[in-house]
Design an enzyme around this catalytic site. Structure first.
Site, PDB file in Angstrom:
ATOM      1  N   HIS A  63       0.849  -1.197   0.000  1.00  0.00           N
ATOM      2  CA  HIS A  63       0.000   0.000   0.000  1.00  0.00           C
ATOM      3  C   HIS A  63       0.881   1.242   0.000  1.00  0.00           C
ATOM      4  O   HIS A  63       1.266   1.756   1.053  1.00  0.00           O
ATOM      5  CB  HIS A  63      -0.909  -0.025   1.242  1.00  0.00           C
ATOM      6  N   ARG A  67       2.318   8.745  -6.559  1.00  0.00           N
ATOM      7  CA  ARG A  67       1.914  10.068  -7.080  1.00  0.00           C
ATOM      8  C   ARG A  67       2.151  10.287  -8.569  1.00  0.00           C
ATOM      9  O   ARG A  67       1.901  11.377  -9.066  1.00  0.00           O
ATOM     10  CB  ARG A  67       2.614  11.202  -6.322  1.00  0.00           C
ATOM     11  N   ASP A 155      -8.601   3.624  -3.276  1.00  0.00           N
ATOM     12  CA  ASP A 155      -8.052   4.147  -2.011  1.00  0.00           C
ATOM     13  C   ASP A 155      -7.874   5.664  -2.033  1.00  0.00           C
ATOM     14  O   ASP A 155      -7.458   6.251  -3.022  1.00  0.00           O
ATOM     15  CB  ASP A 155      -6.712   3.495  -1.689  1.00  0.00           C
ATOM     16  N   HIS A 182     -10.994   1.276   0.952  1.00  0.00           N
ATOM     17  CA  HIS A 182     -10.726   2.272   1.993  1.00  0.00           C
ATOM     18  C   HIS A 182     -12.095   2.512   2.629  1.00  0.00           C
ATOM     19  O   HIS A 182     -12.886   3.303   2.119  1.00  0.00           O
ATOM     20  CB  HIS A 182     -10.175   3.538   1.325  1.00  0.00           C
ATOM     21  N   ASN A 283      -5.427   9.540   7.220  1.00  0.00           N
ATOM     22  CA  ASN A 283      -6.769   8.983   7.059  1.00  0.00           C
ATOM     23  C   ASN A 283      -6.669   7.480   6.788  1.00  0.00           C
ATOM     24  O   ASN A 283      -6.080   7.102   5.779  1.00  0.00           O
ATOM     25  CB  ASN A 283      -7.460   9.685   5.882  1.00  0.00           C
ATOM     26  N   ASP A 310       0.966   2.447   3.882  1.00  0.00           N
ATOM     27  CA  ASP A 310       0.127   3.531   3.369  1.00  0.00           C
ATOM     28  C   ASP A 310       1.010   4.767   3.121  1.00  0.00           C
ATOM     29  O   ASP A 310       0.634   5.898   3.456  1.00  0.00           O
ATOM     30  CB  ASP A 310      -1.033   3.854   4.311  1.00  0.00           C
ATOM     31  N   PHE A 328      -4.153  14.651   4.026  1.00  0.00           N
ATOM     32  CA  PHE A 328      -3.936  13.489   4.886  1.00  0.00           C
ATOM     33  C   PHE A 328      -2.724  12.703   4.381  1.00  0.00           C
ATOM     34  O   PHE A 328      -2.566  12.544   3.171  1.00  0.00           O
ATOM     35  CB  PHE A 328      -5.146  12.545   4.805  1.00  0.00           C
ATOM     36  N   GLY A 329      -1.927  12.161   5.268  1.00  0.00           N
ATOM     37  CA  GLY A 329      -0.903  11.211   4.816  1.00  0.00           C
ATOM     38  C   GLY A 329       0.386  11.251   5.596  1.00  0.00           C
ATOM     39  O   GLY A 329       0.792  12.300   6.116  1.00  0.00           O
TER      40      GLY A 329
HETATM   41  O1  DOR Z   1      -3.787   9.517   4.757  1.00  0.00           O
HETATM   42  C1  DOR Z   1      -4.058   9.104   3.621  1.00  0.00           C
HETATM   43  N1  DOR Z   1      -3.442   9.590   2.529  1.00  0.00           N
HETATM   44  N2  DOR Z   1      -5.018   8.186   3.477  1.00  0.00           N
HETATM   45  C2  DOR Z   1      -5.454   7.803   2.268  1.00  0.00           C
HETATM   46  O2  DOR Z   1      -6.300   6.951   2.200  1.00  0.00           O
HETATM   47  C3  DOR Z   1      -4.942   8.446   1.053  1.00  0.00           C
HETATM   48  C4  DOR Z   1      -3.595   8.961   1.266  1.00  0.00           C
HETATM   49  C5  DOR Z   1      -3.103   9.869   0.151  1.00  0.00           C
HETATM   50  O3  DOR Z   1      -3.276   9.511  -1.020  1.00  0.00           O
HETATM   51  O4  DOR Z   1      -2.506  10.893   0.463  1.00  0.00           O
END
Ligand code: DOR
Length: 441
Positions: A63, A67, A155, A182, A283, A310, A328-329
């Site tokens: 996972h 980008r 996702d 997701h 997330n 992730d 998020f990420g």
């Molecule tokens: O925190 C996250 N970032 N959760 C996700 O499901 C997507 C991801 C992102 O693509 O940045």
């Protein structure tokens, strides 16, 4: 090592979940990019002394967000591949939430070819479940699978419509591939940026309740039972989600599940530590301690099949926005091996053999890869790990373009020391070897 040479790795503790072997008495022989039996090997031209190290087969992070195409300022397939090699990872499954979304066989092939051209990690593309990941129209799963997609996911977005999820699971049943969701009920999570609870209230940030996730996990599990389709639930982060997976497994549904290192290592108190720095924004969100403990227990009991990072790199400028607006990420590829060692192995929660199963046999089964483990004839895909190394996470030393991790400053124990893909070293002693192009087969 060039093709034609023979290498032997001596003295390592070989931990091979594919063969259920944990042994200090195995030398690993490599020739022409493959594992060979000592009987087949002539005298070695290279001897690697790996006593004090652990040797594990093909670590898979199933996972990651690379980008590309589209958001190359956040990460590219080249920078993401370097991050993977640095982290000790040999294969990744790349999420399709790029720009454009990978929802056609042509784009699946493009990602695959780009990964091969970079040649540092096996990049396995995932295709979108729905066109543009918009949740309205099923994508051409069959043709994407033919082109090399190892699974399907929207996702970043949940598959909101139950009817669409039913259709995807029914369709995927005709393919040897899983639908990866997701899970998040948008009508409950919309606007939320952190876990709904004590820390959210303290900081005045909008929350997402656990039930936003678990209600959809239960829905998906019941649909997997109805359709017989293969379901994989991404980044689980609630107790009731775990219970749904237990229910599915009891009923022998074709359901697998994944957790992330950050949900195993951190609890929501990390929000108070970082304040309004969106480095903690992810997330699904970081949950309370009781949930973290429940996730550890679920992993320990064997309910969880996969540990995946992730890996979600973002540009520093994006993560410098005010908390509610920042993306998020967490950038996770370069800490996942140490996180597995620190959260699961060092405290004795799992044996090394069980823990590394979460990054080898577990994801291999979900993606249908069929890697045989470190036996003669297999591709020489392996990682050497220093199990004793204690180090402090410093995102400035990441190869990823994403430096966004709330593990920054944390001490972890265990570190990948060398990565080999198809007989070629892609990383040694923390240095990524860009010239280490491997023969793709
Ligand atoms: O925190 C996250 N970032 N959760 C996700 O499901 C997507 C991801 C992102 O693509 O940045």
């Amino acid at each position: 090592m060039g093709n034609g040479g023979v290498m032997v790795v001596r003295g390592a503790r070989v931990i091979d979940p594919y063969r259920q072997i944990d042994s200090r008495d195995e030398d690993v022989w490599i020739a022409d990019g493959h594992i060979v039996s000592p009987a087949q090997a002539v005298s070695p031209s290279v001897v690697v002394n790996a006593s004090h190290l652990w040797l594990v087969p093909r670590l898979i992070d199933m996972h990651v967000h690379f980008r590309e195409p589209g958001q190359t300022w956040k990460e590219t397939i080249a920078t993401g591949s370097r991050a993977a090699a640095h982290g000790g990872i040999v294969a990744v499954a790349a999420m399709p939430n790029t720009e454009p979304v990978v929802d056609t066989p042509e784009l699946v092939e493009w990602v695959q070819h780009r990964g091969q051209a970079v040649g540092l990690v096996r990049v396995l593309p995932l295709g979108a479940i729905t066109v543009g990941s918009r949740g309205e129209e099923l994508a051409d799963l069959y043709r994407m699978h033919q082109a090399g997609a190892v699974g399907f996911s929207d996702d970043g977005n949940p598959v909101s419509s139950a009817a669409m999820m039913r259709a995807a699971l029914s369709y995927a049943r005709t393919l040897p591939a899983a639908v990866i969701n997701h899970a998040q009920e948008r009508s409950l999570s919309e606007g939320g940026v952190v876990h709904e609870g004590r820390c959210a209230h303290r900081l005045g940030l909008a929350g997402m309740p656990e039930v936003a996730e678990s209600s959809m996990v239960w829905r998906d599990v019941l649909l997997a039972g109805l359709t017989g389709g293969r379901l994989h639930e991404a980044h689980l982060s609630t107790m009731a989600s775990v219970e749904a997976i237990g229910y599915a497994k009891q009923h022998h549904y074709r359901v697998t599940a994944e957790v992330t290192p950050h949900h195993l290592l951190l609890n929501e108190e990390v929000l108070l530590q970082w304040g309004y720095d969106p480095v903690t924004k992810v997330n699904p969100p970081i949950r309370p301690e009781a949930t973290r403990q429940a996730l550890l227990k679920a992993v320990q009991s064997g309910l969880i099949d996969v540990l995946a990072s992730d890996h979600a790199p973002h540009h520093d400028d994006d993560k410098a926005k005010p908390y509610p607006e920042a993306p998020f990420g967490i950038s996770g590829l370069e800490t996942i091996v140490a996180a597995l060692m620190t959260a699961l192995v060092q405290p004795g929660c799992m044996s090394p053999l069980e823990a590394f199963g979460l990054m080898t046999t577990g994801p291999d089964r979900v993606l249908g890869l069929g890697f045989p483990g470190l036996r003669a004839g297999a591709l020489a895909d392996l990682t050497l790990i220093d199990p004793q190394k204690v180090w402090t996470v410093d995102p400035d030393r990441f190869y990823s373009l994403g430096h966004n991790t709330p593990l920054a400053g944390m001490q972890l124990r265990g570190q990948a020391l060398a990565t080999m893909v198809g007989g070629q070293w892609t990383m040694q002693e923390g240095e990524v070897l860009d010239a280490g192009l491997f023969a793709v087969s």
